[in-house]
Design a protein around this motif. Structure first.
Motif, PDB file in Angstrom:
ATOM      1  N   MET A 142       0.338  -4.817   3.657  1.00  0.00           N
ATOM      2  CA  MET A 142      -0.348  -3.753   3.884  1.00  0.00           C
ATOM      3  C   MET A 142      -0.431  -2.962   5.280  1.00  0.00           C
ATOM      4  O   MET A 142      -0.267  -3.704   6.270  1.00  0.00           O
ATOM      5  CB  MET A 142      -1.857  -4.296   3.339  1.00  0.00           C
ATOM      6  N   GLY A 143      -0.657  -1.893   5.074  1.00  0.00           N
ATOM      7  CA  GLY A 143      -0.499  -1.102   6.336  1.00  0.00           C
ATOM      8  C   GLY A 143      -1.665  -1.136   7.420  1.00  0.00           C
ATOM      9  O   GLY A 143      -1.333  -0.571   8.744  1.00  0.00           O
ATOM     10  N   CYS A 144      -2.881  -1.276   7.065  1.00  0.00           N
ATOM     11  CA  CYS A 144      -3.738  -1.129   8.109  1.00  0.00           C
ATOM     12  C   CYS A 144      -4.933  -2.057   7.780  1.00  0.00           C
ATOM     13  O   CYS A 144      -5.088  -2.891   6.966  1.00  0.00           O
ATOM     14  CB  CYS A 144      -4.083   0.113   8.127  1.00  0.00           C
ATOM     15  N   ARG A 158      -3.050   6.226   8.269  1.00  0.00           N
ATOM     16  CA  ARG A 158      -3.593   5.145   9.335  1.00  0.00           C
ATOM     17  C   ARG A 158      -2.487   3.768   9.543  1.00  0.00           C
ATOM     18  O   ARG A 158      -2.654   2.711  10.119  1.00  0.00           O
ATOM     19  CB  ARG A 158      -4.662   4.324   8.520  1.00  0.00           C
ATOM     20  N   THR A 159      -1.429   4.004   8.719  1.00  0.00           N
ATOM     21  CA  THR A 159      -0.216   2.923   8.872  1.00  0.00           C
ATOM     22  C   THR A 159       0.235   2.444  10.071  1.00  0.00           C
ATOM     23  O   THR A 159       0.542   3.405  10.830  1.00  0.00           O
ATOM     24  CB  THR A 159       0.842   3.122   7.751  1.00  0.00           C
ATOM     25  N   VAL A 161      -8.099  -1.295   6.668  1.00  0.00           N
ATOM     26  CA  VAL A 161      -9.035  -0.800   5.710  1.00  0.00           C
ATOM     27  C   VAL A 161      -8.930  -1.578   4.272  1.00  0.00           C
ATOM     28  O   VAL A 161      -9.922  -2.305   4.186  1.00  0.00           O
ATOM     29  CB  VAL A 161      -8.703   0.716   5.226  1.00  0.00           C
ATOM     30  N   ASN A 162      -7.695  -1.707   3.717  1.00  0.00           N
ATOM     31  CA  ASN A 162      -7.818  -2.298   2.540  1.00  0.00           C
ATOM     32  C   ASN A 162      -6.709  -3.473   2.736  1.00  0.00           C
ATOM     33  O   ASN A 162      -6.708  -4.469   1.775  1.00  0.00           O
ATOM     34  CB  ASN A 162      -6.845  -1.490   1.399  1.00  0.00           C
ATOM     35  N   GLY A 163      -5.982  -3.649   3.819  1.00  0.00           N
ATOM     36  CA  GLY A 163      -5.200  -4.626   4.154  1.00  0.00           C
ATOM     37  C   GLY A 163      -5.649  -6.105   3.837  1.00  0.00           C
ATOM     38  O   GLY A 163      -5.211  -7.024   3.213  1.00  0.00           O
ATOM     39  N   CYS A 204       0.806  -1.260  -0.005  1.00  0.00           N
ATOM     40  CA  CYS A 204      -0.147   0.150   0.024  1.00  0.00           C
ATOM     41  C   CYS A 204       0.971   1.182  -0.128  1.00  0.00           C
ATOM     42  O   CYS A 204       2.004   1.201   0.406  1.00  0.00           O
ATOM     43  CB  CYS A 204      -0.925  -0.003   1.073  1.00  0.00           C
ATOM     44  N   PRO A 205       0.339   2.539  -0.462  1.00  0.00           N
ATOM     45  CA  PRO A 205       1.350   3.551  -0.716  1.00  0.00           C
ATOM     46  C   PRO A 205       1.513   4.229   0.964  1.00  0.00           C
ATOM     47  O   PRO A 205       2.065   5.015   0.820  1.00  0.00           O
ATOM     48  CB  PRO A 205       0.348   4.486  -1.438  1.00  0.00           C
ATOM     49  N   THR A 206       0.812   3.460   1.894  1.00  0.00           N
ATOM     50  CA  THR A 206       1.054   4.256   3.311  1.00  0.00           C
ATOM     51  C   THR A 206       0.193   5.504   3.515  1.00  0.00           C
ATOM     52  O   THR A 206       0.009   6.184   2.356  1.00  0.00           O
ATOM     53  CB  THR A 206       2.247   4.339   4.067  1.00  0.00           C
ATOM     54  N   CYS A 207      -0.382   5.771   4.508  1.00  0.00           N
ATOM     55  CA  CYS A 207      -1.252   7.058   4.940  1.00  0.00           C
ATOM     56  C   CYS A 207      -1.208   7.118   6.535  1.00  0.00           C
ATOM     57  O   CYS A 207      -0.551   6.486   7.157  1.00  0.00           O
ATOM     58  CB  CYS A 207      -2.575   6.964   4.171  1.00  0.00           C
TER      59      CYS A 207
HETATM   60  S1  SF4 Z   1      -3.839   0.284   3.503  1.00  0.00           S
HETATM   61 FE1  SF4 Z   1      -4.640   1.301   5.290  1.00  0.00          FE
HETATM   62  S2  SF4 Z   1      -2.495   2.171   5.567  1.00  0.00           S
HETATM   63 FE2  SF4 Z   1      -2.315   1.462   3.569  1.00  0.00          FE
HETATM   64  S3  SF4 Z   1      -2.685   3.083   2.271  1.00  0.00           S
HETATM   65 FE3  SF4 Z   1      -4.544   2.149   2.555  1.00  0.00          FE
HETATM   66  S4  SF4 Z   1      -5.700   2.923   4.259  1.00  0.00           S
HETATM   67 FE4  SF4 Z   1      -3.680   3.638   4.327  1.00  0.00          FE
END
Ligand code: SF4
Length: 356
Positions: free
Chosen positions: A297-299, A269-270, A301-303, A264-267
């Motif tokens: 994946m960082g979180c 929420r990571t 949500v989409n992880g 994921c591009p990170t944000c």
């Molecule tokens: S997977 Fe989570 S942490 Fe990664 S970019 Fe999407 S919302 Fe942000």
């Protein structure tokens, strides 16, 4: 995957076939003085681990010719000698065991010089690449040629005809420009008129990121049309970066197997250092030679969604705990700080041929 691959004659560089029904191969060039054998071998070995098929070396003098067989033996890649101006270097490189020559027939010193090079390549049973660069086209009626696609194709066809007149057929051709549209147009036109295998590239593409993008645009268009038998992504950076970029391009078009990291591009929420882990995973897949898709994946949500679609993956979670996925299912819950280790253990198991 491109629907129709253009049919070309096949040539051989060491054990690597180029053209015909051979897979599109990947090349790089050594970035050190030719006498610095240890550095070049190190570059080529790293490139080879990343998927390099062919290495090229600049051969500006006879000392470089002496380095050729030593480098070739130590790195285990077919090695191409890149020679300009002095045909004797090309002859010597062929005799010293080069697996191929890259020359510009127009700057070797006339017809007798060209004949000597062709004869040496014929004796050694190695191919010659005729390279046309937009920036160094032969003069037309004493004037510098405009760097157009037509001028590049005319120059390439003339050089090919000159070599083929001698009866030598083991040729490969490149038509490279910095400009994407010129490179695409030149290769399209040439491939419509000649069945020789094409080495694709963009000259002086630039630093790694813009250079890889520029190359991917030009080469991607051509490869998707079935044009191109071997590629080099020229970057101002380590050879291994050129190989990773080329491999990624070929994988994107379904032209080469290999591992893929989905990250994921990170944000905001990571929950972990996704960027570093994704980079490490690229290297791990390369080293273990695993043809798998791994999600980082960082979180939450989409992880979980992305990790389920991959062969294996991790989704870091809030409150310090994340999930490990394999074959679409959650297989374990771990502290975020331990997820990488758990993923690695699972990859190692797959690499040893046990489980998924
Ligand atoms: S997977 Fe989570 S942490 Fe990664 S970019 Fe999407 S919302 Fe942000």
């Amino acid at each position: 995957m491109p629907k129709v691959r253009r049919t070309t004659r096949q040539i051989r560089l060491g054990k690597v076939l180029v053209g015909g029904d051979a897979p599109v191969s990947i090349q790089t060039m050594a970035k050190a003085a030719p006498h610095d054998i240890d550095t070049i071998v190190g570059q080529f070995l790293r490139a080879k681990r990343a998927g390099c098929d062919i290495g090229r070396i600049a051969v500006p003098d006879m000392d470089a010719v002496k380095s050729l067989p030593l480098i070739r033996e130590r790195c285990g890649l077919p090695v191409v000698a890149d020679v300009h101006f002095d045909y004797r270097l090309a002859v010597a490189a062929a005799e010293a065991g080069a697996d191929g020559l890259r020359v510009n027939p127009g700057n070797l010193g006339g017809r007798a010089a060209l004949l000597a090079v062709v004869e040496a390549a014929g004796q050694a049973q190695i191919p010659i690449r005729v390279g046309v660069n937009a920036g160094s086209l032969p003069k037309v009626r004493g004037m510098p040629a405009e760097p157009t696609a037509d001028a590049m194709v005319d120059a390439a066809l003339a050089m090919v005809a000159e070599v083929r007149e001698t009866g030598f057929q083991d040729l490969k051709v490149s038509l490279k420009a910095f400009d994407v549209r010129t490179t695409v147009a030149a290769n399209r036109r040439f491939s419509a008129q000649c069945d020789l295998p094409l080495h694709l590239g963009v000259t002086e593409a630039g630093p790694p990121l813009p250079g890889a993008v520029r190359s991917a645009v030009a080469l991607g268009i051509l490869l998707n049309e079935g044009i191109g038998d071997t590629v080099r992504i020229s970057l101002s950076g380590e050879p291994v970066l050129e190989i990773r970029a080329a491999r990624s391009l070929l994988r994107s078009l379904g032209l080469r197997p290999g591992g893929v990291v989905v990250s994921c591009p990170t944000c905001g929420r990571t929950n972990a250092d996704v960027v570093s882990l994704a980079e490490r995973m690229e290297e791990v897949l390369e080293e273990l030679d695993l043809n798998l898709t791994v999600a980082v994946m960082g979180c939450e949500v989409n992880g979980p969604g992305e990790a389920r679609q991959a062969d294996m993956g991790v989704a870091f979670g809030p409150r310090g705990e994340g999930l490990l996925f394999a074959a679409g299912k959650v297989v374990a819950k771990h502290a975020n700080a331990e997820l990488e280790q758990a993923l690695m253990a699972r990859l190692q198991t797959v690499a040893k041929g046990v489980g998924t």
